[in-house]
Write a protein that holds these residues in place. Structure first.
Motif, PDB file in Angstrom:
ATOM      1  N   MET A   1      20.033  42.697   5.128  1.00  0.00           N
ATOM      2  CA  MET A   1      19.108  42.123   4.209  1.00  0.00           C
ATOM      3  C   MET A   1      18.288  41.070   4.952  1.00  0.00           C
ATOM      4  O   MET A   1      18.840  40.251   5.678  1.00  0.00           O
ATOM      5  N   ALA A   2      17.005  41.106   4.786  1.00  0.00           N
ATOM      6  CA  ALA A   2      16.126  40.118   5.404  1.00  0.00           C
ATOM      7  C   ALA A   2      15.867  38.973   4.440  1.00  0.00           C
ATOM      8  O   ALA A   2      15.516  39.203   3.286  1.00  0.00           O
ATOM      9  N   ASN A   3      16.074  37.739   4.906  1.00  0.00           N
ATOM     10  CA  ASN A   3      15.836  36.556   4.087  1.00  0.00           C
ATOM     11  C   ASN A   3      14.689  35.708   4.607  1.00  0.00           C
ATOM     12  O   ASN A   3      14.127  34.928   3.864  1.00  0.00           O
ATOM     13  N   HIS A   4      14.397  35.827   5.894  1.00  0.00           N
ATOM     14  CA  HIS A   4      13.391  34.950   6.489  1.00  0.00           C
ATOM     15  C   HIS A   4      12.695  35.678   7.641  1.00  0.00           C
ATOM     16  O   HIS A   4      13.332  36.404   8.391  1.00  0.00           O
ATOM     17  N   VAL A   5      11.391  35.450   7.760  1.00  0.00           N
ATOM     18  CA  VAL A   5      10.606  35.991   8.871  1.00  0.00           C
ATOM     19  C   VAL A   5       9.845  34.831   9.488  1.00  0.00           C
ATOM     20  O   VAL A   5       9.269  34.011   8.766  1.00  0.00           O
ATOM     21  N   ASN A   6       9.853  34.754  10.816  1.00  0.00           N
ATOM     22  CA  ASN A   6       9.123  33.659  11.462  1.00  0.00           C
ATOM     23  C   ASN A   6       7.616  33.844  11.266  1.00  0.00           C
ATOM     24  O   ASN A   6       7.166  34.918  10.844  1.00  0.00           O
ATOM     25  N   PRO A   7       6.809  32.807  11.518  1.00  0.00           N
ATOM     26  CA  PRO A   7       5.375  32.853  11.210  1.00  0.00           C
ATOM     27  C   PRO A   7       4.602  34.007  11.845  1.00  0.00           C
ATOM     28  O   PRO A   7       3.690  34.545  11.224  1.00  0.00           O
ATOM     29  N   ASP A   8       4.963  34.403  13.069  1.00  0.00           N
ATOM     30  CA  ASP A   8       4.200  35.495  13.695  1.00  0.00           C
ATOM     31  C   ASP A   8       4.847  36.871  13.501  1.00  0.00           C
ATOM     32  O   ASP A   8       4.376  37.867  14.055  1.00  0.00           O
ATOM     33  N   GLY A   9       5.910  36.942  12.708  1.00  0.00           N
ATOM     34  CA  GLY A   9       6.520  38.235  12.376  1.00  0.00           C
ATOM     35  C   GLY A   9       7.324  38.875  13.480  1.00  0.00           C
ATOM     36  O   GLY A   9       7.580  40.076  13.437  1.00  0.00           O
ATOM     37  N   THR A  10       7.764  38.090  14.474  1.00  0.00           N
ATOM     38  CA  THR A  10       8.493  38.673  15.595  1.00  0.00           C
ATOM     39  C   THR A  10      10.003  38.465  15.533  1.00  0.00           C
ATOM     40  O   THR A  10      10.724  38.992  16.376  1.00  0.00           O
ATOM     41  N   VAL A  11      10.476  37.706  14.551  1.00  0.00           N
ATOM     42  CA  VAL A  11      11.917  37.511  14.368  1.00  0.00           C
ATOM     43  C   VAL A  11      12.207  37.569  12.872  1.00  0.00           C
ATOM     44  O   VAL A  11      11.535  36.909  12.080  1.00  0.00           O
ATOM     45  N   ILE A  12      13.183  38.372  12.510  1.00  0.00           N
ATOM     46  CA  ILE A  12      13.628  38.471  11.119  1.00  0.00           C
ATOM     47  C   ILE A  12      15.055  37.957  11.062  1.00  0.00           C
ATOM     48  O   ILE A  12      15.883  38.298  11.903  1.00  0.00           O
ATOM     49  N   GLY A  13      15.363  37.129  10.068  1.00  0.00           N
ATOM     50  CA  GLY A  13      16.708  36.614   9.881  1.00  0.00           C
ATOM     51  C   GLY A  13      17.254  37.030   8.535  1.00  0.00           C
ATOM     52  O   GLY A  13      16.515  37.134   7.561  1.00  0.00           O
ATOM     53  N   GLY A  14      18.553  37.280   8.491  1.00  0.00           N
ATOM     54  CA  GLY A  14      19.181  37.677   7.240  1.00  0.00           C
ATOM     55  C   GLY A  14      20.660  37.880   7.421  1.00  0.00           C
ATOM     56  O   GLY A  14      21.339  37.078   8.061  1.00  0.00           O
ATOM     57  N   SER A  15      21.162  38.993   6.889  1.00  0.00           N
ATOM     58  CA  SER A  15      22.582  39.310   7.019  1.00  0.00           C
ATOM     59  C   SER A  15      22.768  40.803   7.175  1.00  0.00           C
ATOM     60  O   SER A  15      21.897  41.597   6.809  1.00  0.00           O
ATOM     61  N   THR A  16      23.921  41.167   7.731  1.00  0.00           N
ATOM     62  CA  THR A  16      24.257  42.571   7.935  1.00  0.00           C
ATOM     63  C   THR A  16      25.765  42.736   7.821  1.00  0.00           C
ATOM     64  O   THR A  16      26.515  41.783   8.006  1.00  0.00           O
ATOM     65  N   TRP A  17      26.216  43.938   7.526  1.00  0.00           N
ATOM     66  CA  TRP A  17      27.647  44.215   7.392  1.00  0.00           C
ATOM     67  C   TRP A  17      28.283  44.328   8.774  1.00  0.00           C
ATOM     68  O   TRP A  17      27.805  45.073   9.630  1.00  0.00           O
ATOM     69  N   ASP A  18      29.362  43.570   8.990  1.00  0.00           N
ATOM     70  CA  ASP A  18      30.150  43.650  10.213  1.00  0.00           C
ATOM     71  C   ASP A  18      31.458  44.360   9.858  1.00  0.00           C
ATOM     72  O   ASP A  18      32.326  43.783   9.196  1.00  0.00           O
ATOM     73  N   ALA A  19      31.589  45.607  10.271  1.00  0.00           N
ATOM     74  CA  ALA A  19      32.766  46.407   9.930  1.00  0.00           C
ATOM     75  C   ALA A  19      34.049  45.824  10.518  1.00  0.00           C
ATOM     76  O   ALA A  19      35.110  45.917   9.899  1.00  0.00           O
ATOM     77  N   ASP A  20      33.971  45.213  11.698  1.00  0.00           N
ATOM     78  CA  ASP A  20      35.168  44.615  12.310  1.00  0.00           C
ATOM     79  C   ASP A  20      35.652  43.404  11.517  1.00  0.00           C
ATOM     80  O   ASP A  20      36.843  43.226  11.298  1.00  0.00           O
TER      81      ASP A  20
END
Length: 72
Positions: free
Chosen positions: A1-20
């Motif tokens: 899931m994406a929660n944040h994108v930096n101003p120039d659109g080159t980094v997306i931050g969010g969360s992802t499922w870690d199976a381990d």
């Protein structure tokens, strides 16, 4: 899931499922060529599997410093 994108659109931050870890962990995505490459940041120790979760809420413009929430 994406929660944040930096101003120039080159980094997306969010969360992802870690199976381990068996939980949602904070993650970043960076473009490499024609693809987006995922980097799992992880969770703090003792975050409960299946019940806890971590996500990115904000970051610096270059994505080098990330802040978010860790729900135990």
């Amino acid at each position: 899931m994406a929660n944040h994108v930096n101003p120039d659109g080159t980094v997306i931050g969010g969360s992802t499922w870690d199976a381990d870890a068996q939980l949602e962990v904070a993650a970043l995505w960076h473009p490499v060529g024609d693809e987006w490459v995922e980097t799992m940041i992880g969770a703090l120790p003792f975050t409960a599997p299946f019940n806890g979760g971590v996500w990115v809420e904000d970051m610096t413009a270059d994505g080098s410093i990330v802040v978010g929430t860790n729900q135990f």
